[in-house]
Scaffold this motif. Structure first.
Motif, PDB file in Angstrom:
ATOM      1  N   ARG A  23       0.826  -1.200   0.000  1.00  0.00           N
ATOM      2  CA  ARG A  23       0.000   0.000   0.000  1.00  0.00           C
ATOM      3  C   ARG A  23       0.865   1.256   0.000  1.00  0.00           C
ATOM      4  O   ARG A  23       0.641   2.203  -0.763  1.00  0.00           O
ATOM      5  N   VAL A  24       1.880   1.277   0.858  1.00  0.00           N
ATOM      6  CA  VAL A  24       2.762   2.446   0.935  1.00  0.00           C
ATOM      7  C   VAL A  24       3.495   2.645  -0.392  1.00  0.00           C
ATOM      8  O   VAL A  24       3.581   3.763  -0.904  1.00  0.00           O
ATOM      9  N   SER A  25       4.013   1.558  -0.961  1.00  0.00           N
ATOM     10  CA  SER A  25       4.750   1.654  -2.224  1.00  0.00           C
ATOM     11  C   SER A  25       3.857   2.178  -3.346  1.00  0.00           C
ATOM     12  O   SER A  25       4.302   2.938  -4.209  1.00  0.00           O
ATOM     13  N   ARG A  26       2.596   1.758  -3.329  1.00  0.00           N
ATOM     14  CA  ARG A  26       1.667   2.150  -4.383  1.00  0.00           C
ATOM     15  C   ARG A  26       1.231   3.608  -4.270  1.00  0.00           C
ATOM     16  O   ARG A  26       1.139   4.321  -5.269  1.00  0.00           O
ATOM     17  N   ASP A  27       0.972   4.051  -3.053  1.00  0.00           N
ATOM     18  CA  ASP A  27       0.318   5.348  -2.857  1.00  0.00           C
ATOM     19  C   ASP A  27       1.263   6.493  -2.490  1.00  0.00           C
ATOM     20  O   ASP A  27       0.868   7.658  -2.533  1.00  0.00           O
ATOM     21  N   ALA A  28       2.501   6.177  -2.119  1.00  0.00           N
ATOM     22  CA  ALA A  28       3.402   7.225  -1.614  1.00  0.00           C
ATOM     23  C   ALA A  28       3.796   8.216  -2.698  1.00  0.00           C
ATOM     24  O   ALA A  28       4.028   7.851  -3.851  1.00  0.00           O
ATOM     25  N   ARG A  29       3.891   9.480  -2.297  1.00  0.00           N
ATOM     26  CA  ARG A  29       4.466  10.528  -3.143  1.00  0.00           C
ATOM     27  C   ARG A  29       5.834  10.940  -2.606  1.00  0.00           C
ATOM     28  O   ARG A  29       6.418  11.927  -3.035  1.00  0.00           O
ATOM     29  N   VAL A  30       6.309  10.174  -1.647  1.00  0.00           N
ATOM     30  CA  VAL A  30       7.602  10.388  -0.999  1.00  0.00           C
ATOM     31  C   VAL A  30       8.448   9.149  -1.291  1.00  0.00           C
ATOM     32  O   VAL A  30       7.917   8.039  -1.324  1.00  0.00           O
ATOM     33  N   PRO A  31       9.753   9.282  -1.521  1.00  0.00           N
ATOM     34  CA  PRO A  31      10.599   8.089  -1.737  1.00  0.00           C
ATOM     35  C   PRO A  31      10.466   7.086  -0.592  1.00  0.00           C
ATOM     36  O   PRO A  31      10.323   7.472   0.575  1.00  0.00           O
ATOM     37  N   VAL A  32      10.497   5.792  -0.934  1.00  0.00           N
ATOM     38  CA  VAL A  32      10.275   4.720   0.040  1.00  0.00           C
ATOM     39  C   VAL A  32      11.504   3.810   0.079  1.00  0.00           C
ATOM     40  O   VAL A  32      12.026   3.419  -0.964  1.00  0.00           O
ATOM     41  N   ILE A  33      11.969   3.480   1.297  1.00  0.00           N
ATOM     42  CA  ILE A  33      13.000   2.458   1.501  1.00  0.00           C
ATOM     43  C   ILE A  33      12.287   1.225   2.036  1.00  0.00           C
ATOM     44  O   ILE A  33      11.670   1.274   3.104  1.00  0.00           O
ATOM     45  N   LYS A  34      12.366   0.105   1.313  1.00  0.00           N
ATOM     46  CA  LYS A  34      11.501  -1.016   1.664  1.00  0.00           C
ATOM     47  C   LYS A  34      12.059  -2.349   1.182  1.00  0.00           C
ATOM     48  O   LYS A  34      12.969  -2.406   0.366  1.00  0.00           O
ATOM     49  N   HIS A  35      11.443  -3.431   1.702  1.00  0.00           N
ATOM     50  CA  HIS A  35      11.479  -4.727   1.044  1.00  0.00           C
ATOM     51  C   HIS A  35      10.112  -5.368   1.251  1.00  0.00           C
ATOM     52  O   HIS A  35       9.483  -5.199   2.283  1.00  0.00           O
ATOM     53  N   LEU A  36       9.646  -6.066   0.208  1.00  0.00           N
ATOM     54  CA  LEU A  36       8.319  -6.688   0.281  1.00  0.00           C
ATOM     55  C   LEU A  36       8.384  -8.069   0.924  1.00  0.00           C
ATOM     56  O   LEU A  36       7.574  -8.407   1.763  1.00  0.00           O
ATOM     57  N   ASP A  37       9.341  -8.883   0.505  1.00  0.00           N
ATOM     58  CA  ASP A  37       9.420 -10.267   0.973  1.00  0.00           C
ATOM     59  C   ASP A  37      10.844 -10.617   1.355  1.00  0.00           C
ATOM     60  O   ASP A  37      11.795  -9.973   0.902  1.00  0.00           O
ATOM     61  N   GLY A  38      10.970 -11.667   2.164  1.00  0.00           N
ATOM     62  CA  GLY A  38      12.276 -12.232   2.461  1.00  0.00           C
ATOM     63  C   GLY A  38      12.286 -13.693   2.041  1.00  0.00           C
ATOM     64  O   GLY A  38      12.284 -14.589   2.886  1.00  0.00           O
ATOM     65  N   ILE A  39      12.232 -13.924   0.728  1.00  0.00           N
ATOM     66  CA  ILE A  39      12.298 -15.305   0.226  1.00  0.00           C
ATOM     67  C   ILE A  39      13.777 -15.641   0.054  1.00  0.00           C
ATOM     68  O   ILE A  39      14.383 -15.379  -0.978  1.00  0.00           O
TER      69      ILE A  39
END
Length: 421
Positions: free
Chosen positions: A215-231
């Motif tokens: 949700r944050v990755s989709r809607d943000a207008r600010v740069p995002v530091i993230k990871h979705l999964d730990g496969i």
């Protein structure tokens, strides 16, 4: 008139932007004083912290929170101890802000180099674990950033109690309270506002489930530091010491099932699979790990058939998928296709294989003869981490103090003019 969520978040954002200029120029000694004073405040407020956490736990039980979530929510005496130790450890870390590197003279006579500076205002959105409030606040503070912390509604009382301790620590160091602000409202609209305020917020760090991060990755207008999964994968090569490989694979899966660095798929070279898998499977079964395997795995051990979905799944549970591969090429291909670019390991004594694995596996951390469970900022010597990034821009892997800063060019001259000899 009651203040709207948008107005409230705008007020927090404006205050954070002003506070970022104060903390950005604060001395290392002043920042460390705030961290040490916050540690002392937590120690003195143990009763208040426990009482606030008891409210959250009672509400969680009443609302049907799962036992795993309740466990993460609990502020035990040991976790309070850990928060205090963490603050003092961050105070002891080198301050990255203001460091200058690569100064060199150019033919014109000017000097050019880079200076490390804070990002500005960091927004952090997280779920359940109230100790993240301290982790995030301490790292942002030491790296010279103001921060807005939006914890989960299930931890609101705990986070407020922790925020009061942080405010005391900031005051003792002569820093404004707005350097660290914990969002008081549990309204989900606060997240929507926080991630769409580029005029006040410089970067967002989401820490939580896949749904939140998507949700944050989709809607943000600010740069995002993230990871979705730990496969995460461990590949046991034909050139592995099998006793060592067994210990590494077992630790990678069972150290803690719920961490993002836990192994979810074990890849085994076909030439050693018959020697390795039976005893490895017995060890996992004794620990209560459910095993799922490909057809070649099922020819060697009794496991549940693995589906295509299994290779794409981060279990975060006592479940492991196993695949027998033809060799290094197939292992690398599997990891790069099904993995999440988080952390992957090879067990091998062949240096040529090791070099290829390190160069060709497209992950933020690549381990050699070590378990993926080491993917952690503390284990990497960062003191702590704000999260792990699988992005390739700005920060990649565990994000510590340096990952919460960036660099700007500095140019030093003595009256030189462009275009003059």
């Amino acid at each position: 008139m009651t203040e709207s969520v948008l107005d409230y978040m705008t007020r927090l954002g404006r205050a954070a932007r002003e506070a970022s200029r104060v903390i950005g120029r604060a001395s290392t000694a002043q920042k460390n004083r705030a961290l040490q004073a916050t540690a002392a405040a937590l120690d003195e407020a143990r009763a208040e912290l426990s009482a606030a956490n008891a409210l959250d736990l009672a509400n969680g039980q009443a609302n049907g929170l799962e036992s795993a979530m309740l466990e993460r929510l609990a502020l035990t005496p040991a976790r309070i101890d850990s928060m205090i130790v963490g603050l003092r450890q961050v105070a002891g870390l080198a301050d990255p802000v203001g460091a200058i590197r690569d100064m060199s003279y150019r033919p014109s006579g000017i000097q050019v180099g880079k200076m490390r500076v804070p990002l500005g205002v960091v927004g952090i959105i997280y779920e359940s674990r109230p100790n993240v409030t301290i982790d995030a606040a301490s790292l942002c503070l030491k790296s010279g950033n103001a921060t807005i912390l939006r914890g989960g509604s299930e931890a609101i009382h705990s986070n407020r109690a922790i925020a009061a301790c942080i405010e005391r620590g900031l005051a003792e160091a002569g820093l404004p309270a707005a350097v660290v602000q914990v969002v008081e409202t549990t309204d989900r609209a606060a997240v929507g506002a926080l991630i769409t305020m580029p005029e006040y917020v410089d970067v967002i760090v989401p820490r939580g489930g896949k749904g939140l991060i998507e949700r944050v990755s989709r809607d943000a207008r600010v740069p995002v530091i993230k990871h979705l999964d730990g496969i995460c994968h461990v590949y046991v090569s034909a050139h592995a010491d099998l006793a060592k490989a067994q210990k590494i694979a077992f630790n990678a899966k069972t150290y803690r099932y719920g961490i993002c660095g836990a192994m979810e798929t074990l890849l085994v070279d076909q030439t050693i699979a018959a020697d390795f898998l039976p005893s490895m499977a017995a060890q996992f079964r004794e620990k209560g790990v459910e095993l799922r395997g490909c057809e070649r795995t099922r020819d060697l051990i009794d496991v549940i058939p693995a589906t295509e979905d299994d290779w794409h799944t981060e279990y975060l549970a006592a479940i492991l998928s196993i695949r027998v591969v033809s060799g290094l090429d197939e292992a690398i291909e599997h990891i790069n296709h099904y993995g999440s670019h988080h952390s992957d390991a090879i067990v091998s004594d062949n240096q040529s294989q090791i070099r290829r694995f390190m160069a060709e596996v497209d992950s933020s951390s690549v381990m050699v003869n070590a378990p993926t469970s080491f993917a952690d900022g503390f284990e990497y010597g960062l003191g702590a981490e704000i999260g792990i990034s699988t992005d390739k821009l700005h920060a990649r892997g565990p994000v510590g103090l340096e990952g919460l800063t960036c660099e700007k060019y500095i140019v030093i001259g003595d009256g030189q003019l462009r275009g003059q000899a």
